[in-house]
Design an enzyme around this catalytic site. Structure first.
Site, PDB file in Angstrom:
ATOM      1  N   TYR A   1       0.959  -1.345   0.045  1.00 24.56           N
ATOM      2  CA  TYR A   1      -0.232  -0.069   0.062  1.00 24.56           C
ATOM      3  C   TYR A   1       0.911   1.091  -0.178  1.00 24.56           C
ATOM      4  CZ  TYR A   1       0.995  -0.356   5.040  1.00 24.56           C
ATOM      5  OH  TYR A   1       1.803  -0.511   6.212  1.00 24.56           O
TER       6      TYR A   1
ATOM      7  N   HIS B   1       2.144   7.189  14.788  1.00 26.65           N
ATOM      8  CA  HIS B   1       1.695   8.143  13.867  1.00 26.65           C
ATOM      9  C   HIS B   1       0.339   8.392  13.792  1.00 26.65           C
ATOM     10  CE1 HIS B   1      -0.154   5.195  11.105  1.00 26.65           C
ATOM     11  NE2 HIS B   1       0.917   4.564  11.467  1.00 26.65           N
TER      12      HIS B   1
ATOM     13  N   ASN C   1      -1.228   3.477  16.287  1.00 25.45           N
ATOM     14  CA  ASN C   1      -2.033   4.645  15.851  1.00 25.45           C
ATOM     15  C   ASN C   1      -2.813   5.415  16.800  1.00 25.45           C
ATOM     16  OD1 ASN C   1      -3.723   2.578  12.917  1.00 25.45           O
ATOM     17  ND2 ASN C   1      -1.563   3.178  13.254  1.00 25.45           N
TER      18      ASN C   1
ATOM     19  N   HIS D   1      -0.791  -2.143  11.127  1.00 30.20           N
ATOM     20  CA  HIS D   1       0.323  -3.162  10.470  1.00 30.20           C
ATOM     21  C   HIS D   1       1.462  -3.022  11.420  1.00 30.20           C
ATOM     22  CE1 HIS D   1      -2.330  -2.128   6.804  1.00 30.20           C
ATOM     23  NE2 HIS D   1      -1.530  -3.638   6.106  1.00 30.20           N
TER      24      HIS D   1
ATOM     25  N   SER E   1      12.656  -2.026  11.305  1.00 32.50           N
ATOM     26  CA  SER E   1      11.669  -2.948  10.542  1.00 32.50           C
ATOM     27  C   SER E   1      10.326  -1.890  10.186  1.00 32.50           C
ATOM     28  CB  SER E   1      11.106  -4.076  11.422  1.00 32.50           C
ATOM     29  OG  SER E   1      10.367  -3.778  12.487  1.00 32.50           O
ATOM     30  N   GLY E   2      10.040  -0.814  10.595  1.00 24.09           N
ATOM     31  CA  GLY E   2       9.075   0.110  10.211  1.00 24.09           C
ATOM     32  C   GLY E   2       8.108   0.269  10.893  1.00 24.09           C
TER      33      GLY E   2
ATOM     34  N   CYS F   1       2.359  -0.573  13.676  1.00 21.22           N
ATOM     35  CA  CYS F   1       2.565   0.758  14.332  1.00 21.22           C
ATOM     36  C   CYS F   1       1.513   1.350  15.269  1.00 21.22           C
ATOM     37  CB  CYS F   1       2.437   2.001  12.972  1.00 21.22           C
ATOM     38  SG  CYS F   1       3.510   1.976  11.884  1.00 21.22           S
TER      39      CYS F   1
END
Length: 427
Positions: free
Chosen positions: A327, A345, A365, A361, A340-341, A363
């Site tokens: 995405y 946020h 949120n 995924h 790893s991301g 994170c």
């Protein structure tokens, strides 16, 4: 979650970091760029060591001296690394001065190691040049003795180890900011002690710490037993320019920076309650509803550190996962916490789930208004601890220096840690 990938970012003097597209909650294509060496400074040494032995010419003044003094490198030695220290062994007195001059007679600046075992030039010597050193010691009667040596440095090395320092001059960081040094290729275990001896950190007010290496040897972290005190000044010199790093390689250059530690701000996320508690200087400022990673892509539990902040960016996983599974999403107030991301946020699409269930995924949120509030409060180096998820944080997946006890952390040092420091109770 997208698999973790690492690559050393090229570092040049006076680096300017520019925004790049991000891989959302996975990947590390644009990890923050390490700082470059920004000047020279006296060495600050956490440990000492005497280079290879050699006896030099000596003299004395004022009578018969009780001092025994030898100096290294040995007289006439050639192909000496440009990281050379003036080492000495002394008995019956103490060293008072060390003078190093180049072939033109120009003095070279430097400083003694804290343990008095050697004198370290404040920057690498020049290649293929002759140097003369004179060391003066004095005994209890005030009688001095000198020893001199001359040596020639090696030419430019054919193979280099790339280095990076994630610390910039005149920046203010959070209380959990470790000193992070990166090596490419990684330093093998048998070579780490010699490299670690050239990694100097000074703190004011004094808070003794230790180095710990990742298993791959691509990174080393420095921290104290507990978070830094507010107002601490960190002065760092990674003096590996021209220093042997193993396998016939030599460090690419010295790197260093002086930075400060700001107020204490700690974030704690509880998966059970789906809330983040934000505490500044011991006072709870706000409790934020969150949505963490769903079961197929869980958030990592552990203590992480904010490594990078972007007010606006793009998360793009299409190159890694393909157009069907990947995405591309515009994101606001993104704060990276793993390679790893995983990020904290703004996620307006999950506001209805925040505080209730996990849908991300991986994170953390938060709502747009809470994301902006938090973004304005945080510093690089602020700690965030996530608890109660299905996944455990992997060592090295981010600045994970605080995701272990002090006793575990110091096991990663390539040099013995002083007993008094090792015995301290840490976070």
């Amino acid at each position: 979650m997208v698999s973790m990938r690492r690559s050393l970012v090229a570092v040049v003097a006076l680096v300017v970091v520019t925004p790049l597209a991000l891989a959302a909650c996975g990947g590390d294509e644009d990890k923050p760029t390490p700082a470059a060496w920004v000047g020279t400074s006296p060495s600050v040494a956490p440990s000492g060591g005497v280079p290879e032995s050699g006896v030099a010419e000596s003299g004395q003044t004022g009578g018969t001296s009780a001092v025994s003094l030898t100096v290294t490198p040995a007289t006439g030695k050639k192909n000496v690394p440009v990281s050379a220290e003036i080492g000495f062994k002394v008995s019956g007195g103490k060293v008072t001065t060390v003078a190093l001059k180049d072939a033109s007679g120009k003095a070279v600046a430097g400083a003694l190691r804290d343990d008095g075992s050697a004198w370290v030039p404040s920057k690498p010597l020049k290649t293929s040049k002759k140097y003369d050193a004179t060391v003066t010691a004095v005994d209890s009667a005030g009688v001095t003795k000198t020893a001199s040596t001359s040596f020639t440095t090696m030419g430019k090395p054919g193979k280099r180890t790339g280095t990076g320092l994630y610390l910039f001059d005149d920046r203010t960081y959070g209380v959990a900011m470790p000193v992070v040094v990166e090596f490419s290729p990684g330093i093998k275990k048998k070579d780490r002690a010699a490299v670690q001896k050239r990694m100097f950190v000074k703190t004011s007010p004094e808070q003794p710490g230790a180095w710990s290496w990742t298993a791959s040897g691509t990174q080393a972290y420095y921290r104290a037993p507990n978070y830094w005190k507010t107002g601490t000044e960190l002065s760092v010199r990674i003096a590996v320019g021209g220093h042997p790093t193993g396998g016939g390689r030599y460090g690419d250059q010295d790197r260093g920076a002086t930075a400060k530690i700001g107020r204490s701000l700690v974030m704690k996320v509880d998966n059970k309650t789906k809330k983040m508690t934000v505490v500044q200087d011991g006072k709870t400022l706000r409790t934020l509803p969150v949505s963490l990673g769903k079961k197929s892509t869980p958030s990592s539990s552990g203590t992480m550190v904010i490594m990078e902040k972007k007010a606006a960016t793009v998360f793009d996983t299409t190159a890694e996962l393909g157009p069907d599974e990947g995405y591309r999403t515009e994101i606001e107030y993104a704060q990276r916490i793993t390679w790893s991301g995983q990020y904290v946020h703004s996620a307006p699409w999950s506001v209805g789930s925040q505080g209730r269930r996990n849908v991300s995924h991986g994170c953390v949120n938060v709502s747009p208004s809470n994301a902006r509030w938090l973004f304005d409060k945080t510093l690089i180096g602020d700690p965030i601890t996530v608890r109660g998820t299905e996944d455990k944080l992997d060592a090295g997946n981010g600045w994970t220096a605080w995701d272990m006890s002090w006793k575990e952390f110091i096991k990663g040092s390539a040099l013995p840690v002083p007993a008094e420091l090792a015995a301290q109770e840490g976070a």
